[in-house]
Structures are given as C-alpha cells and as structure tokens.
Design an enzyme around this catalytic site. Structure first.
Site, short mmCIF file in Angstrom:
data_model
loop_
_atom_site.label_atom_id
_atom_site.label_comp_id
_atom_site.label_asym_id
_atom_site.label_seq_id
_atom_site.Cartn_x
_atom_site.Cartn_y
_atom_site.Cartn_z
N GLU A 38 0.82 -1.22 0.00
CA GLU A 38 0.00 0.00 0.00
C GLU A 38 0.86 1.27 0.00
O GLU A 38 0.60 2.23 0.74
CB GLU A 38 -0.93 -0.01 1.22
N GLU A 98 -6.85 -7.57 -1.21
CA GLU A 98 -7.48 -7.59 0.10
C GLU A 98 -8.96 -7.25 -0.06
O GLU A 98 -9.31 -6.12 -0.39
CB GLU A 98 -6.83 -6.58 1.07
#
Length: 1113
Positions: free
Chosen positions: A776, A850
């Site tokens: 991320e 995710e």
C-alpha cells in the site's frame, strides 16, 4: 538393503558372553519416558544428538532411538501423513529416510524436488507429527533401487568408477550436493528442525574400492552445512572397513558375531549400539516366493534389543511401491530383479495407543474388460525418429533426454537379416530380449539363454526385419559389479558368428510422457486373443469418492507377450508364495470425476500435482476473452485467504490451513514481519512460531499455493507496520524511502529473508506463486525511487515469480510500478472500484489483494462486525466477473505479547490484543456463518467435492481462580538490571540496552525527585501512569495533558502471562473483554498465571468458552 532374511542368530541373547556389552547393566527396570524429547516440545535447543558413554543423549537427556524407515519416494504424497502417524502411533520416535539421487536428478543438471519428491515437505510433516529424522542422503543409498539410487547417466562414461574419488564421479556428486544439502541443512536440530543425524554414504565397507572416498563424502556434507551427528552403517563383517574417524559406526543385522562388538569397541570405545538396519523382511524377486517374517521372532528380537538398551531402526516400517521401473536387482548366485511391490514392512496387528490413525479404506472394483488394443508395431511410425547406428548402443548412451540417455523401460533394436541360423548374444542382452522376425515371435534371449535358432524356412523373402525388444528389469543395487550395469544390447549380437550391423534403435521409456502420444485413434477392438507386444485399453468406472488415489479412468496396459481378457480388482494385495501367476491386481490411485459443466476444476493445479514447473503464474490476455491468470499454462483463478503465521500458535497452523482448504480456497496469503524476524540489528529469528519456511511447506503439503508479502513494510496493524523499532534510533531516518540508513538495513534483512524464500518458489518446486512488492505504498508515496528499489531488491536476490503491488482504489496509480501487476484492496464490490486498474493495465486480469470481510478493533471503540450475507454477495460477484481475490482475513489470530500496532486518525488508538477481525474463522479457529456461506458458494462452482470439515479444537471452562500471591512493582525494582541514568528523558528506542538496539515493547519507568507540587506537563507516547512515591495520582497520554483520577475497578489495565507466555493486554475500556488462551499452551496439572496490573487487583480470574466484546452504544 541386501536382499536377505536372517535371524539375529541369537546374538541378542548372548549379552552375557560379550565383553563389549559389559557396559549394559541389566534390563529395562522401568518404562521409557521420552515424551519431552519431541520436535514440538523441545523449544530451547542447545546440544543435539550426542554420544555419552554407552548412551545417546539429546540436548543432554538420555535418548533411545526407536526408528522406522519410510521412503517418501515410494509412497504417494497424499499418504505421507498417514504413514508417519502410524509410525508415531506404534511407539516409534524417529523416521529414517533415504534420498535417491536418481530421482532428484534424472537428467544431468535437471533437478526435481516437487510432488512425491518434495523431501522438505516430508521432513516437515514428520516434525509436525512429533518425529525426529535420520537422513541418508547417499549419494549411494542401496535400498533395492535401480543402481542403488545412482543416476544411470553416470554410466555414459566408459571409465566411470562409481563410489570412488574418480573425478567424473565426484564432480557429479558435488553438483548434486550443491542442490540437495542447502535444502535439508535448515531442517537440522540446531535450526529447530527434526534432523538429528545424517548417514555418510551406505554400507561402504562391503564395497570399499577407494579408501579416500568416505572421507570425501563426509567433507562434502560438512562443508555444505551439515552439523548433525554423522554416522556410518555397515554389516557386522565390514564395520572396520566402513568406519570413519570421529563418526559413530552403526550396525546392519547381517553377519553379526561376537567379533562385531569387539571391533566396535576397538574403533570407538565405549559407545551406544545403534542397529541401523533391523530387517523386518526381505525384498521379493520376480519368480521367487514371497518373503515373510515370523512375528514371534520379531517380538523376541525387539525385547532383546530393549533389554540391552540398543537403539534400532526397522527397515522397513513401510516399504511402499516401486512405481514405474525404479526397482533394482540383486545378484547372490543369479540375477534377481526386485518386484514392483516393495513389501518390506512392519505391520503391527495391534497398536496399543490411545488413538490410532484412521484406516484407509480400500475397495474391490468390478473387473475391467480390455476392449481395445494397439500393437506396438502400429505405433512405431508415430514415435520419435529412431537412432541410426552401425552397431548396437546401450540404453545409457542413447542420444535421448537431452543427452542423458535412457534410464528405464525398453529398447527396440531393428536390423535386416538375409538368412536363418544361430543368433548368439554372448551375454550382451541386459536383461531380457524378445526376438521377432518381422512381427513373428521367435523366442527370448536373457542372462541364461544366450542363443536362439532362427529357422531358415522363415526367411523366405529376400530379407526380414529382425527385432529385439530388450527390457531393463533393474540395475544391480549392490556389489562391486554396479560399474558394469549398462542395459539394452551392451555389445554385438551375432548371426552365424558374424556381428549384425546397421540398426534402427527406438527408445521406449514407457514414461507418462511416452503415453501422452500424439497419434491417430488407432485402437482396435479385442475380438480374439492377441499376442503382444501391444497396448491394451480398459475403462475403470469409479464414483465421486474413490477409495484410493491416482488412477486414471483410462487404464492402459502394455503386454509383452500374451494378453488376458480382463483386469480384476481386489481389496487385498496378493503376494504369491509360489511361481503361480495371480490374476488379481491391486490398482490404487485417485480417480477424478467428470468435470461438471461450468464448474472450475483445478484439481490438477495443486503443489503436488504440477510436476513441470517451467512457467509459473502469468497474466494472460486474448482479444476474444476477459484477461485471465494461467498457472503452468492452464487457466487459473486465485481463491485466496489471509492467515498470518506469526499470529497463530504453530501447533494450530495445520488446523487453520486445513480449514482454509476445506472451505474451497486454493491459496494462502501471508505477511512477513521484519520486526519479529530481526528484533535486534543483525540477530535473525526464523524458529518456532516464526518458522516461515515450515509454514509455507505445510501449506504446500495441504495442497495450497502461497502468495508472499515480504514487505519490508507490511502494515497489518502490527507495531510500526512490521518495521523494527531500532530503525528509529536514527532521528534523521526516513522510513520507506531510499534513505541510505533505511536501504542498508533493508538490504541486510532481505539477504537473510529472500535466501530462505527463493527455494520455496513455484519454479523451484515450492508453492509460492507470487510475491508482493512492499504494501500500500500509494498511501505513503514519499519517494518515487523507493518502489523500483524494492522491486530490484527482490529480483536480484532470486525472486522469479509474478510480482504485484497492492493499494486502495484511490491510491493504485501512486503505488504502481511499470511491469508489475497492480492489485487492489476494497471493502465491497463496486464497478467503479476497478477503474484505476483499467486505466493502467487494461489487458491484465483483476486481483483483489485484500477484500476486507471484517475489520480490526481498537481499544476504546466498539467491536467491528460485517454481515455474512454481504460477504457472500461480494465474493459471488468476484466469481461472476472472473475476478481473482484474497479474503482478508480468513483467520486473524491474536496479537500475542505487545506486537499490536496503532492508528492515528486525529487521535492515537492502539489495536486490541484480539485480531479476530470478524474473519471467516474466529480468533480461536472456530467456524462462522461466513465460513459456511463461502463453503457452500465454492462448493457450487468447484467440480470436485470439498474436503471434509476438520473437527473444532475443543474449548473448556475452567474453575475460577483467586490469585494467591502478589508482588508490587516497587518491590521488584531493586532486582532488575541497573537503571539508565540520564539528565533528560530517553525514549524507548534509544535506551542503551539489548546490545544497543533499545527497547521495542512494554513499559518504561521514569523516576526523578521533585521538591514541590504544581502542574505536570509531559510529551507522552502513549499512556503514562503517574505516581508520587507509590501512590497513583493520575494518567497522562498524547491527548490529555492533565491529571484525571478515574473510577477504580477490578482488573483495570495490564497484561497476562500463562506458563511464561504473554497473552497480551487487557483494558477495561474495551471492546475486548476476554483474552484468547490457546489450549496448546496449557499442560496437565497446574498452570502458572501472572498478571501485571497497573491500577488495582480484582478478585477472580475466570474463563469462558466464547470470546466477549463490549458493545459501545
């Protein structure tokens, strides 16, 4: 192992007459208790297997080796666990395993360690089941294998001297050991693995052609990292010739005499006796009676060995099967090829243990009629071009298999003759040759029949084709003649004393690849009995739940001579005691049901099914279809679920992974936390609950692929996002950038981590199909050079599998790296969520890295939950739109100790100890509504039935307990390390402790003297309890800079130790009101609980079978 069966000739009963055995005093006066000496129970390891006087010791404790041999390469991988469980249930504590070079390097420089040859997975299973391992890596292992486990391509060298320091042999051994030993060295005892001893070669005393050879093999093992106890193994007559200095000598049961023990004593003094090979039975040979062992003799011998405190190894505990053509041969007075069944086994009729492993059901299927056939002669035009040669060429020197020759199977030699007469082999047919004129059978040439008459009347035409179909029935596994074990026609064949010339030579290896022939449909109906050689086809119909594994629905039988009419099945193996041929055959294997229309069938795409690993996970795109992933060239979709090995007790890893598999997932995803693996600069920990390699190998064993997320930053709601706190000692450090200090630390960490990961990649035979670059980064984005640096750091250290990034939808572009697959993290299915992906990679498949099925809890907030129906609906959409996905979290686990992180969205809030996450499995590994909904969904789209649900781990409510003692912190201070003296406060990370690495977790007590009252201000991270002398006067934290004395209540705020393990924080503000206590951390009897309470003690400590969360309204 020699093909013999002898009793111990009373040697075990002659203890009173053996001078050497005076060391052994009396019988076993008490039962042996070694329950604390298992791989799973020995956490603190100092000294491995050692010799102390007449005993072995393991970490200083007396240890009796009770071992049994199982050959992983002779047992289908799916049965490894079953066989090892039965070994354990029978009372054994060690498994002995041999490593066959011929299997792992079947062609020169082509190595295989996957599927049924994944020896690391076998070792891991043994360790998980509580068994130690004695490893026999060869290079020669005997074991009734073809050429004793040596690869046949060694015999291409006409001067080859096997098992010597001949340069051609040692060069090949060195290259093999360079591949093998790094794979097994990490599994040694000192590395918290199960390998306690390694055997140097095998039975060299009976060969002994080079006195320097054994020293060479020993050195080859040691210099590549073998540190476990080394041993030799020889029969009683050859102990001295096979002995190596400073290596423990062990005994095989053959030729045991009184002098054997005198010889042992003369070379190594007072030492324990290890009967390395106690033969439970002899291997069977074709054409001879089946061997068995009298169970009364067996029991008497075992009792004697126990009474004399012998350590011993049963060869074999489970023999398995010589699948394919791997069986060797022996030569006592004649050539004796070993049968397909390796029926040497110890079969206990009773297992007097509390729990016995499940019985594997077998079935008697209906007989199969062989309805079709193809003569060998009809297939020959479609085979690879024959080799043209003036003279016969032996099997090993054929120019096939990329220059490595042919190892097994048949060779067809074809030439032209112009007359009849006497055909003579002069012993050059190895091992059995069927002779044909054109297609007419003439007779057999073999080791005993060396001449045939070819009737002159048969040669009525100008010429006829003479064909000799030669079968390799198995190279000698033992003896000094193995250097001459070339197969096929090893020299000239003579007709009327003239050597035949101008041969066409067909290689018929009969491998799986051979049967995947590309030929027209040439099957002919079997109307009459047909004489071979031919292939015969039958269809075996099996229901959805076959009783055994790996049988294809099409059964193809190659028959050399005379065909029968049917193939029959039975629930028992038939090992004949006479020369009569049995009509019944036991065929075992998994039969895959027909593919249901519109369902996914990835049963062939599992870690142990995919043998050819040349192409891993790929992103593909075609104009006529949606972009998709392929694995090994086959279409594939990722059904992934996240499990963090570091948040789950190692004893529960298998349970959680089995539940992932049983739900219908095919992939497990895990982060790798740098701060846990390198808690102090330069001190790395990959042991016990941090044994990443063991977790990955266990996933592969269960049939799961792995996506690895190695960071260095991982977020994961862990302290500092998984970065080690000692990085913060440098006040100028810029984390997650190309700052020199940060990059140097990452490089050193990756040097240790990636070296462990590389052998576990898909193309190396492991389960890792993809690796994530950082995590991320789009939401951080402080250095445009940082992500390319991490990418190159992975690549240059050997990562070759698919690389990917992972970001929230609004940050995808900022975290993207050109040439790396971008994946997305989302909370729910929305079409516009994927627009950022389309903008940068239109022709790539979508991967949701995710999908958040829940959320984490923070102290002081309400417990987060997510509706199970929403989860099912979202995953259904993923499947509908051909999206690969990873469920975050499938199982959250627990932030044991102080590993939890924190968030700061305007206010600092720490993450709760429970990382339940409202995941698919609960924190304790129990099923949820989400689990059953997803399992039903996956079951509706997958072709094969899902595995049975693993049983729940039992829970219990224990009686409440009142703490009996207390110890004020102030009373402890004087016994702690000397305090740090400083003019100014020092932050935790810069304390001069832990070898200069500062402090990562826990508490710090700052103490000073004041001379007056007033207002107290402090820059506190995170919460400070303030005392005057030992009286609490209030709390300071990062939000409140004034003192506030809250209402006092029972058990306010602190943490709990159980048997020395830190369960984590408790805090009255919630939402978490219970702490998860794994049952595997308890032991029978008293368990010590220590609480550190910051405010005021309560009265009782209670337990519950369910977790409790406070709902904040």
């Amino acid at each position: 192992m020699w093909a013999f069966l002898v009793r111990l000739v009373g040697f075990l009963c002659l203890s009173s007459g053996l001078l050497v055995m005076a060391q052994l005093e009396g019988g076993l006066s008490h039962r042996i208790n070694q329950t604390h000496l298992t791989p799973t129970s020995m956490k603190n390891r100092h000294v491995g297997l050692k010799v102390e006087g007449s005993n072995f010791t393991l970490d200083g404790f007396p240890f009796l080796i009770i071992a049994g041999t199982i050959h992983y390469f002779r047992v289908p991988r799916e049965y490894w666990k079953d066989r090892l469980l039965k070994l354990k249930a029978c009372g054994f504590n060690t498994v002995t395993m041999h490593v066959p070079w011929s299997h792992h390097e079947p062609q020169r420089h082509k190595f295989y360690f996957t599927g049924d040859l994944d020896l690391r997975a076998f070792i891991s299973i043994a360790s998980n089941e509580g068994l130690w391992v004695i490893l026999c890596p060869g290079p020669y292992i005997g074991s009734d294998l073809d050429l004793g486990g040596l690869p046949s391509w060694l015999l291409q060298d006409p001067k080859m001297k096997l098992r010597t320091t001949y340069k051609g042999f040692t060069k090949a051994v060195n290259q093999y050991f360079d591949q093998l030993i790094p794979r097994i060295a990490p599994f040694q005892y000192e590395n918290y693995g199960p390998i306690i001893a390694v055997q140097v070669e095998n039975e060299y005393g009976s060969y002994h052609l080079d006195k320097r050879y054994m020293s060479y093999v020993k050195k080859a093992l040691v210099k590549r990292g073998i540190k476990a106890m080394l041993m030799t193994a020889d029969d009683g007559q050859e102990i001295i010739r096979g002995y190596l200095n400073k290596v423990i000598a062990t005994v095989h049961m053959k030729n045991i005499k009184k002098e054997t023990y005198k010889n042992l004593f003369s070379i190594q003094g007072l030492s324990p006796i290890l009967m390395m090979v106690y033969t439970t039975s002899s291997s069977d040979s074709w054409g001879h009676s089946h061997h068995t062992l009298d169970s009364h003799v067996l029991m008497k011998n075992v009792h004697e060995m126990f009474n004399l405190r012998f350590s011993f190894n049963f060869y074999m505990f489970h023999g398995g099967t010589n699948f394919g053509f791997i069986g060797g041969a022996s030569s006592l007075n004649s050539y004796l090829p070993v049968v397909t069944s390796y029926g040497k086994y110890l079969y206990p009729t009773e297992v007097p243990m509390a729990q016995q492993p499940d019985y594997k059901p077998v079935a008697k299927y209906k007989s199969v009629i062989t309805s079709y056939f193809i003569p060998l002669w009809d297939i020959m035009p479609y085979l690879e071009q024959p080799i043209m040669s003036a003279r016969p060429i032996c099997m090993e020197k054929l120019s096939v298999n990329q220059g490595s020759g042919q190892s097994y199977g048949y060779i067809l030699y074809e030439t032209v003759i112009f007359s009849g007469g006497i055909l003579t082999s002069r012993g050059h047919v190895r091992d059995r040759g069927q002779v044909f004129l054109d297609q007419q059978y003439i007779g057999v040439l073999d080791r005993s029949t060396k001449q045939l008459t070819i009737p002159r009347e048969n040669v009525s035409k100008d010429y006829l084709k003479l064909r000799i179909l030669v079968e390799n029935q198995g190279r000698l596994a033992y003896g000094q003649d193995i250097n001459n074990e070339r197969k096929g026609l090893t020299g000239d064949i003579y007709l009327n004393k003239s050597p035949l010339r101008r041969f066409k030579i067909y290689s018929l290896e009969m491998s799986t690849k051979f049967l995947q022939w590309d030929i027209p449909n040439m099957w002919k109906p079997v109307l009459l009995q047909f004489r071979g050689p031919a292939f015969f086809l039958g269809i075996l119909k099996v229901g959805n739940y076959p009783k055994d594994t790996f049988v294809k629905l099409e059964i193809i039988v190659f028959e050399e001579f005379k065909a029968g009419t049917m193939i029959q099945f039975t629930e028992k193996s038939h090992l004949g005691f006479t020369l009569k041929k049995s009509k019944e055959h036991l065929i075992s294997g998994e039969v895959k049901p027909q593919l249901t229309q519109n369902r996914f069938n990835w049963s062939h795409l599992t870690p142990f099914e995919l043998k050819n690993r040349s192409v891993g996970l790929q992103a593909e795109s075609r104009a006529e279809s949606t972009p998709y992933f392929t694995l090994g060239g086959h279409k594939f979709r990722i059904f992934g679920g996240s499990i963090h090995y570091f948040r789950v007790p190692r004893e529960y890893w298998r349970d959680r992974l089995l539940k992932l598999k049983a739900c219908g997932f095919n992939t497990v995803t895990t982060y790798v936390p740098w701060n846990l693996h390198e808690p102090q600069r330069g001190a790395f920990d990959f042991s016990e609950n941090l044994d990443l390699e063991a977790f990955v190998l266990m996933a592969a064993e269960i049939g799961l692929w792995v996506i690895l997320r190695p960071g260095p930053y991982i977020c994961s709601e862990i302290d500092l996002g998984g970065l080690p706190s000692w990085l913060l000692q440098d006040s100028n450090v810029r984390l997650r950038t190309t700052d020199q200090g940060f990059v140097e630390a990452v490089d050193k960490y990756f040097d240790h981590l990636i070296a462990r990961v590389v052998p576990l990649q898909y193309r190396q035979g492991g389960p890792i199909i993809a690796v994530q670059v950082e995590n991320e980064y789009g939401s951080f984005d402080k250095d445009k050079y940082y992500m390319p640096y991490i990418q190159q750091a992975l690549l240059k250290r050997g990562i070759v599998e698919l690389l990917l990034t992972s970001d929230a939808k609004t940050e995808v572009l900022k975290g993207y790296i050109k040439g790396v697959l971008a994946a997305i993290n989302i909370e729910k299915f929305q079409n516009d969520a994927f627009e950022p992906l389309y903008n940068i990679q239109k022709n790539k498949p979508i991967l949701v890295m995710e999908y958040w099925v829940g959320w984490f809890d923070k102290w002081g907030d309400e417990h987060n939950v997510k509706d199970a129906q929403d989860v099912e609906n979202t995953v259904s959409e993923f499947i509908k739109f051909e999206i690969s996905f990873n469920v975050y979290m499938f199982h959250g686990g627990t932030n044991f100790g102080f590993i939890n992180g924190a968030t700061n969205f305007g206010k600092h809030k720490s993450i709760a100890t429970s990382y339940d996450y409202d995941a698919v499995l609960t924190e304790a590994g129990d099923y949820t509504e989400k689990y059953f909904k997803l399992r039903k969904l996956f079951g509706s789209v997958l072709a094969l039935p899902l595995p049975h649900l693993p049983e729940l781990t039992p829970k219990a409510v224990y009686p409440s307990m009142r703490p009996s003692f207390h110890l004020p912190l102030w009373d402890v201070l004087q016994y702690l390390n000397e305090p740090v003296i400083s003019d100014k406060p020092i932050n935790m990370e810069n304390l001069p402790i832990n070898s200069g690495n500062g402090q990562s977790y826990g508490f710090i007590l700052y103490e000073t003297v004041i001379c007056s009252g007033g207002e107290l201000h402090a820059d506190v991270q995170d919460t400070a309890q303030v005392f005057l002398n030992d009286t609490s006067i209030g709390i300071l934290d990062d939000a409140d800079q004034y003192l506030n004395i809250p209402k006092v209540r029972d058990w306010n705020n602190g943490f709990v130790f159980i048997n020395g393990r830190n369960l984590g924080r408790y805090w009255y503000i919630g939402p978490q009101e219970t702490l998860y206590l794994p049952g595997t951390w308890l032991h029978p009897g008293d368990n010590e609980i220590i609480l550190f309470e910051k405010r005021k003690s309560g009265s009782y400590i209670q337990t519950s079978i369910k977790p409790s969360f406070k709902i904040v309204l």
